[in-house]
Design a protein around this motif. Sequence first.
Motif, PDB file in Angstrom:
ATOM      1  N   SER A  57      -5.782  13.331  -0.550  1.00  0.00           N
ATOM      2  CA  SER A  57      -4.850  12.382  -0.876  1.00  0.00           C
ATOM      3  C   SER A  57      -5.883  11.458  -1.826  1.00  0.00           C
TER       4      SER A  57
ATOM      5  N   LYS B 299      -7.172   1.907   4.774  1.00  0.00           N
ATOM      6  CA  LYS B 299      -8.125   1.326   3.277  1.00  0.00           C
ATOM      7  C   LYS B 299      -7.738   0.272   2.640  1.00  0.00           C
TER       8      LYS B 299
ATOM      9  N   TYR C 205      -4.937   6.800  -2.180  1.00  0.00           N
ATOM     10  CA  TYR C 205      -4.644   5.602  -1.835  1.00  0.00           C
ATOM     11  C   TYR C 205      -4.284   4.158  -3.284  1.00  0.00           C
TER      12      TYR C 205
ATOM     13  N   PHE D  84       0.816  -1.346  -0.521  1.00  0.00           N
ATOM     14  CA  PHE D  84       0.339  -0.249  -0.551  1.00  0.00           C
ATOM     15  C   PHE D  84       1.213   1.558   0.189  1.00  0.00           C
ATOM     16  N   ASP D  85       0.264   2.157  -0.960  1.00  0.00           N
ATOM     17  CA  ASP D  85       0.804   4.122  -0.547  1.00  0.00           C
ATOM     18  C   ASP D  85      -0.135   4.702  -0.077  1.00  0.00           C
ATOM     19  N   GLY D  86       0.150   5.800   0.373  1.00  0.00           N
ATOM     20  CA  GLY D  86      -1.250   6.783   0.125  1.00  0.00           C
ATOM     21  C   GLY D  86       0.296   8.046  -0.121  1.00  0.00           C
TER      22      GLY D  86
ATOM     23  N   ALA E  13      -3.999   5.122   4.318  1.00  0.00           N
ATOM     24  CA  ALA E  13      -4.028   4.318   2.917  1.00  0.00           C
ATOM     25  C   ALA E  13      -3.721   2.795   3.152  1.00  0.00           C
TER      26      ALA E  13
ATOM     27  N   GLU F 216      -0.561   8.062   5.113  1.00  0.00           N
ATOM     28  CA  GLU F 216       0.138   6.743   4.976  1.00  0.00           C
ATOM     29  C   GLU F 216      -1.091   5.489   5.946  1.00  0.00           C
TER      30      GLU F 216
END
Length: 166
Positions: A57, A94, A59, A46-48, A91, A88
């Motif tokens: 923002s 999520k 995700y 994952f990343d944001g 993210a 983060e």
Amino acid sequence: MGPVLGHLLADMESAQYNHAWGCIPTSFKVISVWQPPLGNCFKLNFDGACFDDGAASGYGAVIRNEKGEVMAALAAKGGAVRDSEEVEVFACRKALEFAIDAGFMEIILEGDSFRSISINCVRRTANGVAHALAGFTRLIDDDIVWLEEDPLTVVDALYLDANALN
């Protein structure tokens, strides 16, 4: 960054890998290229991202198998955030919700903002304090935070945990 978020990030940074199915490596090393998961697990990366000075923002998440094949992927818009640490954390949440909704229950979680994250699957008997706090929320209107003190509402669960240590 608020004190609760800072505390959460500190806890996540100090965590160590440990997993009931044995699919998370026990050694810590900085990984610079994607590696497939070991065993019968799936890897959730994952990343944001922050946009417009935090006004928006986004995700991203991808779940892959041991061959590197994409099993599921997600790109989702997020709301306003205070800073990159907050995006983060959102993210990560999520991505976990996405993996669970997609039916993936044996995962290795990877992101590029934390030194380490530990997620252990335990029985309710090993999670009694958190369970008691979750039940307590039906009696409150606003969040309550305890820092370095025992929540009186869960003293029985804390006592059971302390007895298990002896």
